[in-house]
Design a protein around this motif. Sequence first.
Motif, PDB file in Angstrom:
ATOM      1  N   UNK A 117       0.854  -1.184   0.000  1.00 23.60           N
ATOM      2  CA  UNK A 117       0.000   0.000   0.000  1.00 23.60           C
ATOM      3  C   UNK A 117       0.887   1.230   0.000  1.00 23.60           C
ATOM      4  N   UNK A 118       0.560   2.182  -0.845  1.00 25.17           N
ATOM      5  CA  UNK A 118       1.354   3.396  -0.972  1.00 25.17           C
ATOM      6  C   UNK A 118       2.313   3.372  -2.141  1.00 25.17           C
ATOM      7  N   UNK A 119       2.549   2.195  -2.741  1.00 30.77           N
ATOM      8  CA  UNK A 119       3.426   2.129  -3.911  1.00 30.77           C
ATOM      9  C   UNK A 119       2.833   2.949  -5.045  1.00 30.77           C
ATOM     10  N   UNK A 120       3.697   3.605  -5.787  1.00 30.37           N
ATOM     11  CA  UNK A 120       3.292   4.412  -6.926  1.00 30.37           C
ATOM     12  C   UNK A 120       4.001   3.862  -8.147  1.00 30.37           C
ATOM     13  N   UNK A 121       3.288   3.807  -9.263  1.00 35.04           N
ATOM     14  CA  UNK A 121       3.920   3.319 -10.477  1.00 35.04           C
ATOM     15  C   UNK A 121       2.913   3.115 -11.584  1.00 35.04           C
ATOM     16  N   UNK A 122       3.331   2.335 -12.561  1.00 35.23           N
ATOM     17  CA  UNK A 122       2.492   2.066 -13.729  1.00 35.23           C
ATOM     18  C   UNK A 122       1.793   0.728 -13.554  1.00 35.23           C
ATOM     19  N   UNK A 123       0.467   0.766 -13.574  1.00 38.35           N
ATOM     20  CA  UNK A 123      -0.346  -0.431 -13.418  1.00 38.35           C
ATOM     21  C   UNK A 123      -0.947  -0.802 -14.767  1.00 38.35           C
ATOM     22  N   UNK A 124      -0.761  -2.049 -15.146  1.00 38.28           N
ATOM     23  CA  UNK A 124      -1.397  -2.563 -16.358  1.00 38.28           C
ATOM     24  C   UNK A 124      -2.669  -3.284 -15.927  1.00 38.28           C
ATOM     25  N   UNK A 125      -3.795  -2.803 -16.434  1.00 35.17           N
ATOM     26  CA  UNK A 125      -5.087  -3.396 -16.096  1.00 35.17           C
ATOM     27  C   UNK A 125      -5.749  -3.885 -17.374  1.00 35.17           C
ATOM     28  N   UNK A 126      -6.530  -4.943 -17.212  1.00 41.71           N
ATOM     29  CA  UNK A 126      -7.245  -5.529 -18.343  1.00 41.71           C
ATOM     30  C   UNK A 126      -8.634  -5.918 -17.852  1.00 41.71           C
ATOM     31  N   UNK A 127      -9.619  -5.126 -18.197  1.00 42.18           N
ATOM     32  CA  UNK A 127     -10.967  -5.373 -17.682  1.00 42.18           C
ATOM     33  C   UNK A 127     -10.997  -5.162 -16.179  1.00 42.18           C
ATOM     34  N   UNK A 128     -11.376  -6.201 -15.442  1.00 41.34           N
ATOM     35  CA  UNK A 128     -11.428  -6.154 -13.975  1.00 41.34           C
ATOM     36  C   UNK A 128     -10.173  -6.724 -13.332  1.00 41.34           C
ATOM     37  N   UNK A 129      -9.158  -7.000 -14.129  1.00 37.81           N
ATOM     38  CA  UNK A 129      -7.934  -7.621 -13.639  1.00 37.81           C
ATOM     39  C   UNK A 129      -6.784  -6.618 -13.594  1.00 37.81           C
ATOM     40  N   UNK A 130      -5.896  -6.782 -12.615  1.00 35.73           N
ATOM     41  CA  UNK A 130      -4.603  -6.100 -12.650  1.00 35.73           C
ATOM     42  C   UNK A 130      -3.601  -7.168 -13.074  1.00 35.73           C
ATOM     43  N   UNK A 131      -2.852  -6.883 -14.147  1.00 30.11           N
ATOM     44  CA  UNK A 131      -1.971  -7.897 -14.719  1.00 30.11           C
ATOM     45  C   UNK A 131      -0.496  -7.558 -14.556  1.00 30.11           C
ATOM     46  N   UNK A 132      -0.174  -6.320 -14.188  1.00 32.67           N
ATOM     47  CA  UNK A 132       1.230  -5.958 -13.966  1.00 32.67           C
ATOM     48  C   UNK A 132       1.286  -4.661 -13.174  1.00 32.67           C
TER      49      UNK A 132
END
Length: 146
Positions: A117-132
């Motif tokens: 919690x608190x991490x900042x960065x680039x999130x790859x999301x696909x639909x309702x999923x977080x994939x990276x």
Amino acid sequence: MGGFDPSPFGGGGFGGGGDIMFTIIPVFMVIFFVIFIVLMISSGVRYAKNARSPRETRYARIISKRMDVQHSSSHIGKNNTMHSSSSRTYYYITLEFDNGSRQEYLDVKNLYGLVAEGDVGYAAVQGDWIVAFERDVSQRPNGGTY
């Protein structure tokens, strides 16, 4: 002739109209089967929707993480002692984006233990999923800027 009635509930046996067990049990079995099929189809539709969704990468902060443990068990009885239980844990990660919006995603790539919690960065999301999730090391996790 006062004949023998083989039905324990009366009603003249099969087709006699009085045996409620031959009516209720098949109805409950059909209802259970229909509910099972509907749940399987809806699960498949949800999976297909997420799998076909485009992958989007957005800058975000991890706001929270949570687990949802679903437990099921079955128990037969004393002589036929079949006791079985199983549980499945689903992991969710909530992201907050630059515009202040928040959304919770299902972790399908086992990121839960790799992020905090608190991490900042680039999130790859696909639909309702977080994939990276790629942490931005130039930002401090508890800093106030994106």
